[in-house]
Design an enzyme around this catalytic site. Structure first.
Site, mmCIF file in Angstrom:
data_model
loop_
_atom_site.group_PDB
_atom_site.id
_atom_site.type_symbol
_atom_site.label_atom_id
_atom_site.label_comp_id
_atom_site.label_asym_id
_atom_site.label_seq_id
_atom_site.Cartn_x
_atom_site.Cartn_y
_atom_site.Cartn_z
ATOM 1 C CD1 TRP A 169 0.988 -0.336 3.017
ATOM 2 C CD2 TRP A 169 -0.579 1.159 3.609
ATOM 3 N NE1 TRP A 169 1.158 -0.006 4.250
ATOM 4 C CE2 TRP A 169 0.230 0.676 4.845
ATOM 5 C CE3 TRP A 169 -1.615 1.832 3.829
ATOM 6 C CZ2 TRP A 169 0.066 1.588 5.857
ATOM 7 C CZ3 TRP A 169 -1.798 2.755 5.030
ATOM 8 C CH2 TRP A 169 -0.798 2.485 6.054
ATOM 9 C CG ASP A 170 4.772 0.791 1.712
ATOM 10 O OD1 ASP A 170 3.741 -0.126 1.934
ATOM 11 O OD2 ASP A 170 6.017 0.818 1.887
ATOM 12 C CE LYS A 223 5.984 -2.281 11.859
ATOM 13 N NZ LYS A 223 5.729 -3.475 10.797
ATOM 14 C CD GLN A 224 2.872 0.996 10.073
ATOM 15 O OE1 GLN A 224 3.122 -0.119 10.170
ATOM 16 N NE2 GLN A 224 2.719 1.332 8.825
ATOM 17 C CD GLU A 242 2.245 -4.688 9.055
ATOM 18 O OE1 GLU A 242 3.536 -4.821 9.590
ATOM 19 O OE2 GLU A 242 1.868 -4.564 8.055
HETATM 20 C C1 BGC Z 1 4.661 -1.517 7.627
HETATM 21 C C2 BGC Z 1 3.733 -1.646 6.110
HETATM 22 C C3 BGC Z 1 4.667 -1.399 5.036
HETATM 23 C C4 BGC Z 1 5.608 -2.374 5.067
HETATM 24 C C5 BGC Z 1 6.642 -2.452 3.623
HETATM 25 C C6 BGC Z 1 5.886 -2.750 7.456
HETATM 26 O O1 BGC Z 1 6.804 -2.657 8.278
HETATM 27 O O2 BGC Z 1 4.247 -1.981 8.715
HETATM 28 O O3 BGC Z 1 2.789 -0.811 6.513
HETATM 29 O O4 BGC Z 1 3.656 -1.435 4.101
HETATM 30 O O5 BGC Z 1 6.545 -2.399 5.823
HETATM 31 O O6 BGC Z 1 7.010 -0.925 3.591
#
Ligand code: BGC
Length: 762
Positions: free
Chosen positions: A323-324, A579-580, A465
């Site tokens: 999704w980035d 996490k984010q 996550e």
């Molecule tokens: C993140 C995801 C991301 C992926 C690739 C993961 O660590 O939690 O949101 O899409 O890395 O960058």
């Protein structure tokens, strides 16, 4: 103006970091920032976009091509390599303006003499298959020099090998390495022509490296060139013929002409995308560097590939597209080169069948996009994506099964492109089908709670996550709602403007679920709302019942520095630590639907609870800080994002697994924070709104933006916005600052719009 990234000495510890930092690329291939004598041990890689291979039951990943630029220099039979000899002087440089890499190394040779070896290289922007390099040596003493140069066929792989039937031949002075990929049997060809005007050449039959020896005279400079072409069976029916043709054509043009064509294209690219920050050199450099990283991986010509989470810096994360791309990289390309966005969204259209297969596999309708997408759109994400550091066993993760927001992210991207550019042809070229199939997926995934009389989305993982399988994740539900709305809007738009296409495209859905069901679901769909007292939006059901621990306390519980905080029993899973950015990301995405007070309350609540364990996170806190008029809260997050690939301060290994590489989502995040955040630019196809919120020491932000076919220049300072239009400007845009009256301007005009003083919390 500084455009140079530079290392002034050689540090073995930085070989891996510099491989990322000094990357070259052109969207077709990436070439890591390694040195000429390096091999796979130092992670040399020529990573090809869109060609994947699976070896046995290992992870499927992109193919690295043999390295046609391998070059080693010997003096009096001694190999001169930074790895073995301590150089007297060494510089490694990347000029991000021209996308050219330079190294110069001075070695001590016998009797107090010195030999200097230089190499310049670029990955041509003009011919995407071409690598071009120029070398020189100069010794202060007479000596016997040998140069070994050719193709390094021993490539670095994480889950390889991927190339079979390796064959090397010499034809018309061109060395050709041919092989085929293991799984799909796709030919991979590297053709190399080395041009020397001196020395005796020795090339053994079938060898991939030749040796040129000569007596070098003191003070004389010896210069030579290499032209390398990479072709695969995905690019041409006769990749070998094409590759050989390409190097002969390159040699005929010569290094300088090739470089000129490359440089002019880079000038052109910067003229559409450079952002100038007045008053902050460090931020200026980091932002420009972030833009460079995005430009070298942009698929400018292919609509069959998108941008992997680690760009073209290697095989990490299986070279997969997450999704980035839609959420973090799209805005930069939308404002600077919308054609690239069309390619990126066409990639999603081409991979729709993979998404359909995934939905069907889980028993749902429609399209459930791959969490980790490769060439076919089938999910490369495994059910066990992380290893438990304590037991060494693979850990069950739910990224693949439960991060359903991915389908909403894709729809968001398509709609953004259409709104922004007005190019509705994307909808009739497959975009509408993607949108409707994603809406059908969500309709089949949703659960109707008959007690609460509402549709809900249960058992998902949101952007955070560390908390898997939660109910009613606010971010996910907001995206599901948007998907349903876009599905209805798409139908209305096509029916009104393209009735024939509409009846054709909608026919397969006539037995439903389709618009009627989407409408029913929307009418009673639940999206978590701000709490009336605290204004905080609960990240998911029962989030507030988790242990509310401080991040430092959580970190003090860590037993192994590589342990994973999420998964079955990770440290964060039972706590409020995320996490984010999750709710805060939702507030940024739907910024017009929430008050400043709500944004501020959630920023203040979630920020101390965010670990920023993903490089996608800090930029979102910068964006929302700017939005609520507190740019200086956001500034450190912006800088952290913008410097991630310069400092190399991100996790490089988990256990023995290399997870480093470049961070394109953060690069795109840096651009978003500077332009959409601090400069406050907000265009959605209607009025160009500008509501700046500049950090204290920034005097202005200047940038070109390409809107509806017009490229205009903006200069945004604390007290004035200037719009500069070109002589051929269409006059169609309307500009409004700080929500004031819309103004238009004519071609060649400088429109000045005064800003009232804004209250900032510095
Ligand atoms: C993140 C995801 C991301 C992926 C690739 C993961 O660590 O939690 O949101 O899409 O890395 O960058």
């Amino acid at each position: 103006m500084n455009w140079i990234v530079k290392e002034s000495c050689f540090d073995k510890q930085l070989v891996t970091t510099n491989g990322n930092k000094y990357m070259l690329g052109n969207g077709y291939m990436g070439y890591r920032g390694t040195l000429e004598e390096f091999s796979k041990t130092e992670l040399v890689a020529v990573t090809l976009a869109g060609l994947y291979d699976k070896e046995g039951d290992k992870w499927r990943e992109p193919v690295n091509a043999p390295n046609g630029l391998l070059t080693k220099v010997f003096c009096n039979d001694q190999l001169l390599s930074v790895l073995d000899c301590e150089p007297v002087a060494h510089t490694q440089e990347l000029n991000i303006r021209n996308a050219i890499h330079h190294r110069s190394t001075e070695y001590a040779v016998s009797d107090g003499g010195a030999l200097t070896f230089t190499a310049d290289r670029f990955v041509s922007q003009d011919n995407l298959h071409l690598l071009v390099s120029k070398y020189s040596i100069r010794s202060t003493q007479d000596c016997r020099v040998a140069i070994e140069t050719g193709i390094d066929v021993d490539v670095w792989d994480i889950n390889g090998p991927h190339l079979y039937g390796q064959k090397v031949q010499l034809k018309d002075e061109v060395l050709i390495s041919s092989s085929v990929s293991g799984e799909l049997k796709i030919p991979v060809v590297v053709a190399e022509r080395a041009y020397f005007s001196f020395g005796e050449e020795l090339l053994e039959d079938g060898a991939a490296v030749r040796r040129i020896s000569f007596d070098a005279r003191a003070g004389e400079t010896y210069e030579w060139f290499k032209y390398v072409a990479v072709y695969t069976g995905l690019d041409a029916d006769q990749p070998e013929t094409e590759a050989v043709k390409s190097v002969h054509a390159a040699e005929a043009l010569g290094y300088e002409a090739l470089f000129k064509a490359h440089r002019l294209l880079w000038d052109e690219r910067w003229s559409h995308s450079d952002v100038i920050i007045e008053g902050d050199e460090a931020a200026q450099f980091a932002l420009r560097y972030s833009i460079y990283q995005l430009l070298i991986i942009a698929p400018t010509v292919s609509e069959k590939v998108s941008i992997p989470a680690r760009g073209l810096s290697g095989q990490v994360y299986k070279g997969a597209v997450f999704w980035d791309t839609e959420m973090f990289m799209l805005p930069f390309f939308l404002h600077s080169d919308p054609k690239v966005v069309r390619n990126l969204m066409m990639y999603r259209i081409h991979t729709l069948d993979g998404a359909r297969r995934k939905a069907a596999e889980y028993g749902f309708l429609g399209a459930f996009y791959a969490w980790e997408s490769q060439d076919t759109g089938d999910d490369a994400c495994t059910l066990f994506n992380v290893n438990d550091v304590f037991t060494g066993r693979p850990m069950r993760t739910y990224f693949r099964d439960k991060q359903v927001h991915i389908s909403g992210d894709v729809v968001h991207g398509i709609w953004k492109y259409v709104q922004f550019t007005g190019d509705e042809s994307l909808l009739t070229s497959g975009g509408a089908e993607v949108i409707w199939e994603c809406a059908r997926f969500f309709y089949s995934y949703a659960y109707y709670n008959s007690v609460k009389q509402r549709f809900e989305i249960l058992d998902v993982t949101g952007p955070d996550e560390y908390h898997e399988r939660v109910n009613n994740n606010a971010f996910t539900n907001a995206l599901v709602k948007e998907t349903l709305e876009i599905a209805l809007r798409t139908a209305a738009l096509l029916e009104a403007k393209y009735p024939e296409e509409y009846s054709q495209l909608s026919a397969p859905f006539s037995s439903g679920p389709f618009l009627k069901e989407f409408k029913t679901m929307l009418d009673s769909f639940y999206v978590p709302q701000p709490d009336p007292a605290s204004l905080v939006i609960e990240q998911f059901d029962r989030y507030h019942t988790l242990e509310d621990v401080e991040l430092t306390e959580l970190k003090s519980r860590v037993l192994n520095k590589n342990e994973y905080f999420g998964g079955g029993n990770g440290l964060a899973t039972t706590t409020t630590i995320l996490k984010q950015a999750d709710v805060v990301l939702m507030l940024n995405l739907f910024k017009h639907s929430f008050s400043k007070e709500v944004k501020q309350a959630n920023w203040e609540f979630y920020e101390p609870r965010t670990e920023h364990g993903s490089s996608l996170s800090p930029c979102i806190y910068a964006l929302v800080a700017a939005d609520i008029g507190s740019p200086d809260w956001g500034y450190p997050y912006f800088m952290r994002t913008a410097t991630v690939d310069l400092t190399g301060e991100s996790k490089q290994y988990v256990g023995d697994l290399y997870i480093g590489g470049t961070h394109p989502a953060a690069n795109g995040g840096a651009w978003m924070a500077a332009v959409l955040g601090f400069a406050g630019l907000d265009y959605d196809g209607g009025v160009v709104h500008i509501n700046p919120s500049l950090p204290k020491h920034w005097q202005s932000v200047q940038l070109p933006v390409t809107l509806r076919g017009d490229t205009i220049q903006l200069r945004i300072s604390k007290d004035e916005v200037t719009v500069i239009t070109a002589a051929d400007y269409s006059g169609d845009l309307v500009f409004s600052v700080q929500g004031g009256e819309g103004k238009s301007c004519s071609a060649g005009e400088n429109l000045r719009l005064a800003l009232s003083k804004r209250e900032y919390k510095y």
